[in-house]
Design a protein around this motif. Structure first.
Motif, short mmCIF file in Angstrom:
data_model
loop_
_atom_site.label_atom_id
_atom_site.label_comp_id
_atom_site.label_asym_id
_atom_site.label_seq_id
_atom_site.Cartn_x
_atom_site.Cartn_y
_atom_site.Cartn_z
N LYS A 252 44.18 72.84 51.13
CA LYS A 252 45.16 72.19 50.69
C LYS A 252 46.35 73.05 50.34
N GLU A 253 45.96 74.40 49.89
CA GLU A 253 47.38 75.27 49.62
C GLU A 253 48.03 75.55 50.85
N GLU A 254 47.51 75.24 52.24
CA GLU A 254 48.27 75.64 53.15
C GLU A 254 49.36 74.49 53.24
N PHE A 255 49.26 73.54 52.66
CA PHE A 255 50.30 72.43 53.04
C PHE A 255 51.36 72.60 52.08
N LEU A 256 51.38 73.35 51.27
CA LEU A 256 52.56 73.84 50.09
C LEU A 256 53.48 74.89 50.91
#
Length: 237
Positions: A19-23
């Motif tokens: 999920k952090e890659e989507f920020l």
């Protein structure tokens, strides 16, 4: 049913793991505009106002990025399209070749930037009808509900009569503007524009400007969202 539930659980776990890659952290207006001067070359730099992309529920009339570009009076710069029926009507009344005083943009969502007072030269006027050159939606008939090409000192602007993402160069070409001739394109767009514009531009910079379609969720005044919701519970987001 068990297999479906397991597949959904697997997808959920996969997303939570990455999920952090989507920020994505985007440059501010001043940072993005400053970057463009280092990147000018044989092809235009595209400065993309994704926070005001109409296909993402933007109004196509926010003004803060446009305000910065106008203040710097960047030569060979094209901004578009800016949704502003009032300014279009004033330009049509004044006629091609006239100078007209306008309050550009900022009429739909003034919280994302107030109108900008300018004196503009009216270069061209059209009914706003054009056909996409593609490849995205090639040959589709598009209707801007009138369009006006104006120039504010050295900066050119396309005014449009309905919010529409700048996804095809014909939006500009139909009124006599060749976007590939510019040094800087300031576009109200997000992703679809790449299909037609990538062949004619060099670097592409997405900008964190104010707007209803901002990627930065903390820009919005949530009132009823639980504080535990990710990523709103991240201090740095």
């Amino acid at each position: 049913m068990i297999e479906v539930k397991q597949a959904l659980e697997n997808l959920t776990n996969l997303y939570m793991d990455i999920k952090e890659e989507f920020l994505v952290t985007l440059p501010t207006i001043k940072e993005a505009v400053s970057q463009t001067f280092q990147l000018f070359g044989d092809q235009p730099v595209a400065l993309v106002d994704i926070s005001d992309n109409p296909l993402s529920c933007g109004s196509a009339d926010t003004t803060e990025l446009m305000r910065e570009v106008l203040a710097l009076n960047i030569k060979d710069c094209l901004i578009g399209g800016i949704y502003d029926v009032e300014s279009i009507e004033k330009c049509k009344e004044a006629g091609i070749g006239s100078k007209v005083q306008l309050q550009l943009g900022g009429k739909v969502n003034p919280q994302y930037g107030l109108p900008i007072d300018v004196i503009a030269d009216v270069i061209a006027i059209s009914d706003g009808v054009f056909y996409n050159s593609g490849p995205y939606q090639k040959n589709y008939r598009m209707d801007l509900k009138n369009a006006v090409h104006i120039k504010c000192e050295d900066v050119e602007i396309l005014l449009i009569g309905t919010p529409m993402s700048a996804n095809d160069p014909e939006m500009f070409r139909h009124i006599g503007i060749e976007p590939s001739d510019k040094k800087l394109l300031v576009l109200k767009a997000k992703n679809h524009f790449r299909a037609a514009f990538e062949p004619i531009v060099g670097d592409i910079i997405y900008v964190d400007a104010p707007g209803a379609a901002s990627n930065y969720l903390r820009n919005f005044p949530y009132k009823n969202v639980p504080t535990s919701i990710w990523p709103l519970n991240k201090q740095d987001y």
